[in-house]
Design a protein around this motif. Structure first.
Motif, PDB file in Angstrom:
ATOM      1  N   TYR A  64       0.873  -1.158   0.000  1.00 22.65           N
ATOM      2  CA  TYR A  64       0.000   0.000   0.000  1.00 22.65           C
ATOM      3  C   TYR A  64       0.913   1.211   0.000  1.00 22.65           C
ATOM      4  CZ  TYR A  64      -3.899   3.068   1.310  1.00 22.65           C
ATOM      5  OH  TYR A  64      -4.861   4.055   1.333  1.00 22.65           O
ATOM      6  N   ILE A  65       1.086   1.806  -1.174  1.00 21.10           N
ATOM      7  CA  ILE A  65       2.052   2.887  -1.347  1.00 21.10           C
ATOM      8  C   ILE A  65       1.384   4.239  -1.120  1.00 21.10           C
ATOM      9  CG2 ILE A  65       3.722   3.946  -2.906  1.00 21.10           C
ATOM     10  CD1 ILE A  65       4.451   1.114  -2.118  1.00 21.10           C
ATOM     11  N   LEU A  66       1.996   5.026  -0.262  1.00 19.05           N
ATOM     12  CA  LEU A  66       1.513   6.372   0.032  1.00 19.05           C
ATOM     13  C   LEU A  66       2.637   7.377  -0.204  1.00 19.05           C
ATOM     14  CD1 LEU A  66      -0.434   5.631   3.338  1.00 19.05           C
ATOM     15  CD2 LEU A  66      -1.429   6.135   1.094  1.00 19.05           C
ATOM     16  N   PRO A  67       2.312   8.612  -0.554  1.00 20.54           N
ATOM     17  CA  PRO A  67       3.369   9.611  -0.793  1.00 20.54           C
ATOM     18  C   PRO A  67       4.080   9.973   0.511  1.00 20.54           C
ATOM     19  CG  PRO A  67       1.190  10.645  -0.858  1.00 20.54           C
ATOM     20  CD  PRO A  67       0.955   9.160  -0.795  1.00 20.54           C
ATOM     21  N   SER A  68       5.379  10.256   0.387  1.00 18.41           N
ATOM     22  CA  SER A  68       6.166  10.683   1.555  1.00 18.41           C
ATOM     23  C   SER A  68       5.586  11.982   2.092  1.00 18.41           C
ATOM     24  CB  SER A  68       7.623  10.889   1.151  1.00 18.41           C
ATOM     25  OG  SER A  68       8.169   9.698   0.646  1.00 18.41           O
ATOM     26  N   PHE A  98       7.676   1.651   5.376  1.00 11.45           N
ATOM     27  CA  PHE A  98       8.830   2.150   4.641  1.00 11.45           C
ATOM     28  C   PHE A  98       8.434   3.388   3.847  1.00 11.45           C
ATOM     29  CE2 PHE A  98       6.525  -0.569   1.805  1.00 11.45           C
ATOM     30  CZ  PHE A  98       6.720  -0.086   0.528  1.00 11.45           C
ATOM     31  N   ASP A  99       9.436   4.100   3.381  1.00 12.77           N
ATOM     32  CA  ASP A  99       9.221   5.303   2.586  1.00 12.77           C
ATOM     33  C   ASP A  99       9.033   4.880   1.134  1.00 12.77           C
ATOM     34  OD1 ASP A  99       9.242   7.681   1.219  1.00 12.77           O
ATOM     35  OD2 ASP A  99      10.969   8.515   2.278  1.00 12.77           O
ATOM     36  N   GLY A 100       7.796   4.849   0.686  1.00 10.01           N
ATOM     37  CA  GLY A 100       7.522   4.389  -0.670  1.00 10.01           C
ATOM     38  C   GLY A 100       7.972   5.352  -1.742  1.00 10.01           C
ATOM     39  N   GLY A 101       8.260   6.607  -1.367  1.00 11.34           N
ATOM     40  CA  GLY A 101       8.662   7.588  -2.360  1.00 11.34           C
ATOM     41  C   GLY A 101      10.131   7.576  -2.691  1.00 11.34           C
ATOM     42  N   SER A 102      10.955   6.974  -1.820  1.00 15.25           N
ATOM     43  CA  SER A 102      12.403   7.036  -2.047  1.00 15.25           C
ATOM     44  C   SER A 102      13.057   5.661  -2.090  1.00 15.25           C
ATOM     45  CB  SER A 102      13.061   7.861  -0.929  1.00 15.25           C
ATOM     46  OG  SER A 102      12.872   7.225   0.331  1.00 15.25           O
ATOM     47  N   SER A 103      12.267   4.587  -2.028  1.00 17.69           N
ATOM     48  CA  SER A 103      12.866   3.251  -1.954  1.00 17.69           C
ATOM     49  C   SER A 103      12.627   2.418  -3.201  1.00 17.69           C
ATOM     50  CB  SER A 103      12.297   2.498  -0.745  1.00 17.69           C
ATOM     51  OG  SER A 103      10.895   2.299  -0.918  1.00 17.69           O
ATOM     52  N   GLY A 104      12.079   3.026  -4.247  1.00 19.32           N
ATOM     53  CA  GLY A 104      11.824   2.265  -5.454  1.00 19.32           C
ATOM     54  C   GLY A 104      10.620   1.355  -5.338  1.00 19.32           C
TER      55      GLY A 104
END
Length: 214
Positions: A64-68, A98-104
């Motif tokens: 579940y990806i969310l913006p940083s 985890f940070d979905g915006g900077s981890s690919g």
């Protein structure tokens, strides 16, 4: 001059006769991955072993990806299944933040490893959203799931080892658990609503050996 020509000819013949040595690259390291399940399901011992009866471990994850800077979430699944049999059992564990915006789009190896080594006695959570989850499929294809509100139930992860090779990063484990699984209501069909139908099954002394993949 004749001597020089003779020596050159001899040297050429010597070089032509030397076999070329084939350079064999060193073997690529591979993580040794083994999986199995054994436990009592409704009082009957069930044993599933990798490479026996077509059984293998199917690993997957949901994200579940969310913006940083809002943390993203990853839940990991390990499913002991076979193309030759309907019976299977899957466990899930989440969620790694985890940070979905900077981890690919995936947790770093450090986050992945820390999550599993620090989540050894998880509470139950439906669909593994924020803890441990069990899904059992019986030999007829009926689906049974654990319930986060059910008691008593437990899960313990031991022998956690993180290893990597050219195919990926893995967290190997042994998980022991006890719980009640409940028949998926959408999966229940009966011609008469007054007919008796089993809606729950105990899973006892279960030992699931396998891995999660980053």
């Amino acid at each position: 001059m004749k001597k020089i020509i003779a020596l050159f000819a001899f040297g050429s013949l010597f070089l032509a006769g030397c076999p070329k040595h084939e350079i064999i690259p060193a073997p690529t390291p591979r993580v040794d991955l083994e999986s199995s399940f054994i436990g009592l399901i409704n009082g009957t011992q069930v044993e599933l072993t990798q490479n026996v009866g077509g059984y293998y471990l199917d690993v997957s994850k949901s994200k579940y990806i969310l913006p940083s800077p809002t943390p993203s979430r990853a839940t990991y699944f390990a499913d002991m299944k076979s193309p030759e049999d309907l019976l299977s059992i899957r466990i899930g564990l989440g969620a790694a933040l985890f940070d979905g915006g900077s981890s690919g789009g995936d947790p770093s190896l450090s986050v992945f490893n820390t999550f599993f080594t620090s989540t050894t006695t998880p509470t139950y959570s439906d669909n593994g959203t924020n803890g441990f989850d069990v899904t059992y499929r019986d030999g007829n294809g009926g689906v049974w799931k654990s319930d986060e509100t059910s008691t008593p139930q437990d899960a313990i992860f031991t022998g956690i080892v993180q290893e990597s090779d050219g195919s990926g990063d893995y967290s190997k484990f042994t998980c022991t658990f006890n719980c009640i699984v409940y028949r998926d209501i959408l999966d229940v069909s009966t011609p008469d609503p007054n007919d008796s139908i089993t809606l729950s099954l105990p899973i006892q002394n279960a030992v699931f050996k396998g891995w999660f993949q980053r």
